[in-house]
Design a protein around this motif. Structure first.
Motif, PDB file in Angstrom:
ATOM      1  N   UNK A 157       1.695  -0.086  24.846  1.00 46.70           N
ATOM      2  CA  UNK A 157       1.121  -0.947  23.805  1.00 46.70           C
ATOM      3  C   UNK A 157      -0.347  -1.209  24.124  1.00 46.70           C
ATOM      4  N   UNK A 158      -1.226  -0.870  23.190  1.00 48.88           N
ATOM      5  CA  UNK A 158      -2.651  -1.175  23.323  1.00 48.88           C
ATOM      6  C   UNK A 158      -2.973  -2.314  22.346  1.00 48.88           C
ATOM      7  N   UNK A 159      -2.899  -3.523  22.839  1.00 44.78           N
ATOM      8  CA  UNK A 159      -3.141  -4.710  22.003  1.00 44.78           C
ATOM      9  C   UNK A 159      -4.366  -5.464  22.511  1.00 44.78           C
ATOM     10  N   UNK A 160      -5.332  -4.704  22.950  1.00 42.61           N
ATOM     11  CA  UNK A 160      -6.561  -5.274  23.514  1.00 42.61           C
ATOM     12  C   UNK A 160      -7.318  -6.124  22.498  1.00 42.61           C
ATOM     13  N   UNK A 161      -8.226  -6.956  23.028  1.00 44.93           N
ATOM     14  CA  UNK A 161      -9.235  -7.578  22.177  1.00 44.93           C
ATOM     15  C   UNK A 161     -10.184  -6.495  21.674  1.00 44.93           C
ATOM     16  N   UNK A 351       4.723  -4.371  15.830  1.00 41.87           N
ATOM     17  CA  UNK A 351       3.988  -3.475  14.939  1.00 41.87           C
ATOM     18  C   UNK A 351       3.885  -4.071  13.545  1.00 41.87           C
ATOM     19  N   UNK A 352       5.003  -4.494  12.991  1.00 46.61           N
ATOM     20  CA  UNK A 352       4.994  -4.981  11.611  1.00 46.61           C
ATOM     21  C   UNK A 352       4.212  -6.285  11.488  1.00 46.61           C
ATOM     22  N   UNK A 353       4.276  -7.145  12.500  1.00 42.00           N
ATOM     23  CA  UNK A 353       3.481  -8.373  12.471  1.00 42.00           C
ATOM     24  C   UNK A 353       1.994  -8.041  12.486  1.00 42.00           C
ATOM     25  N   UNK A 354       1.608  -7.075  13.324  1.00 39.59           N
ATOM     26  CA  UNK A 354       0.201  -6.681  13.405  1.00 39.59           C
ATOM     27  C   UNK A 354      -0.267  -6.034  12.108  1.00 39.59           C
ATOM     28  N   UNK A 355       0.577  -5.214  11.496  1.00 40.04           N
ATOM     29  CA  UNK A 355       0.212  -4.566  10.238  1.00 40.04           C
ATOM     30  C   UNK A 355      -0.002  -5.613   9.145  1.00 40.04           C
ATOM     31  N   UNK A 358      -3.312  -7.220   9.716  1.00 40.34           N
ATOM     32  CA  UNK A 358      -4.419  -6.344   9.318  1.00 40.34           C
ATOM     33  C   UNK A 358      -4.572  -6.322   7.800  1.00 40.34           C
ATOM     34  N   UNK A 359      -3.460  -6.333   7.080  1.00 36.72           N
ATOM     35  CA  UNK A 359      -3.518  -6.263   5.624  1.00 36.72           C
ATOM     36  C   UNK A 359      -4.094  -7.527   5.003  1.00 36.72           C
ATOM     37  N   UNK A 360      -4.037  -8.630   5.742  1.00 39.84           N
ATOM     38  CA  UNK A 360      -4.679  -9.852   5.245  1.00 39.84           C
ATOM     39  C   UNK A 360      -6.188  -9.648   5.113  1.00 39.84           C
TER      40      UNK A 360
END
Length: 370
Positions: A157-161, A351-355, A358-360
């Motif tokens: 998982x690459x969830x970096x700043x 993944x779905x939370x991040x997507x 992003x869509x916001x």
């Protein structure tokens, strides 16, 4: 190190990468640690303490068995990691809980190097998660040895700043009749480049490489895969999907498969799909397939990059769905099949939370023009 000079961007393997922004991670330098003030913190969460073995120095087996550095970033990580984390799963062990290593960057621009060795004993089964958060300029190698008949899933998982830089090489050696899955999820970081490679230690191995990525303005997310079919009757499936939005958002996928003369009866397929949500974003997709024998069960590849489908959007809105919800449904549908293949609930949820997050942002941007 002399065999891997600092890239100029004219090299084939670096032509898509913004090498002018990578000087810090190309430098042959140790991690930027000061006493207890580490550039990156490494937290282990393992079901059993004995899974963590004594660290491995360069050249100390099994370090170097599966991974040979293939570019400047990987050799920098290898040379500057004196003690590699070694996790060993005993033969026939089965773990329902994931094995987890969390890397937390502790300062933008600070250098950190890492090397991990993961061994899965014969007929074992486990899930290993390597999670990256925070910010740092990071080079990291992961080498994986999958024993005969083992079933191993690795999630990176690459969830970096957004100001983090990350170069990675992940190599796996897959044993006879073993099953290996590598899942790369890249949702953060300013520049992230992950190379995922596989070769086989015997016939009957099955390797699946899955990738999901979402790039925003200013991000460069690059994924490369290489499957070396060097043994008979093996299988491989490579599937990567990504979405892009915002000015200068950039993604790169390069997939290579080599089928050697001795790799008779193998089956392979690689697929890359990209969805461009706004103007100003760019996706490069390069599949490559080299075949040295005619005795194969099947081989193929496909890639595509497309704009947001306005007809789908119109159809949903005509049924009373708001534009924001309609966009969310279309993008979720785009990722649905690969997310289903991942099959790890906590990863799918992330993944779905991040997507959705992003869509916001998409609602404030100009949509891509057909």
């Amino acid at each position: 190190m002399a065999d891997f000079p600092v890239p100029t961007g004219r090299e084939e393997e670096w032509r898509f990468t913004p090498v002018d922004r990578l000087g810090n991670v190309f430098a042959d330098a140790p991690s930027d640690d000061h006493g207890e003030d580490y550039a990156a913190h490494y937290a282990l969460d393992l079901p059993e303490e004995q899974l963590a073995q004594p660290s491995l120095a360069p050249g100390q087996a099994p370090r170097g068995t599966a991974l040979v550095p293939e570019d400047r970033g990987a050799v920098v990580a290898s040379r500057n990691t004196e003690e590699a984390l070694h996790v060993k799963i005993r033969a026939e062990a089965v773990y329902d809980e994931p094995l987890r290593v969390t890397v937390t960057g502790r300062g933008a621009g600070r250098r950190s190097n890492a090397h991990y060795v993961l061994e899965a004993g014969a007929h074992s089964k486990a899930l290993f998660i390597l999670d990256h958060v925070g910010s740092t300029d990071h080079t990291g190698n992961l080498e994986v040895l999958v024993g005969d008949g083992a079933d191993l899933t690795v999630v990176s998982l690459q969830r970096w700043d957004d100001d983090a830089v990350h170069l990675a090489q992940h190599d796996a050696l897959v044993g006879r009749d073993a099953r290996y899955r590598h899942i790369s999820v890249t949702l953060g970081g300013g520049i992230v480049r992950v190379n995922s490679n596989v070769r086989y230690a015997g016939p009957g191995g099955d390797a699946t490489l899955l990738g999901v990525y979402f790039a925003d303005a200013g991000q460069h997310l690059e994924h490369r895969s290489f499957v070396d079919h060097n043994a008979p009757r093996c299988q491989s499936l490579v599937t990567y999907k990504g979405a892009l939005q915002g000015q200068t958002a950039r993604t790169v996928w390069v997939g290579d498969v080599l089928i050697r003369k001795e790799a008779e009866g193998i089956e392979t397929y690689e697929l890359n799909r990209n969805l461009v949500l706004t103007d100003g974003a760019r996706a490069d997709s390069v599949p490559n397939l080299e075949i040295e024998t005619g005795d194969i069960a099947g081989a193929g590849h496909a890639s595509s990059t497309g704009r947001f489908d306005d007809e789908q959007l119109f159809y949903l809105m005509s049924r009373g769905i708001t534009e924001a919800d309609a966009r969310r449904l279309v993008v979720r549908g785009f990722f649905a099949d690969i997310v289903a293949k991942i099959g790890v609930p906590e990863v799918v949820e992330a993944i779905m939370t991040a997507i959705d997050a992003e869509l916001e942002l998409t609602s404030s941007m100009e949509p891509a023009q057909a």
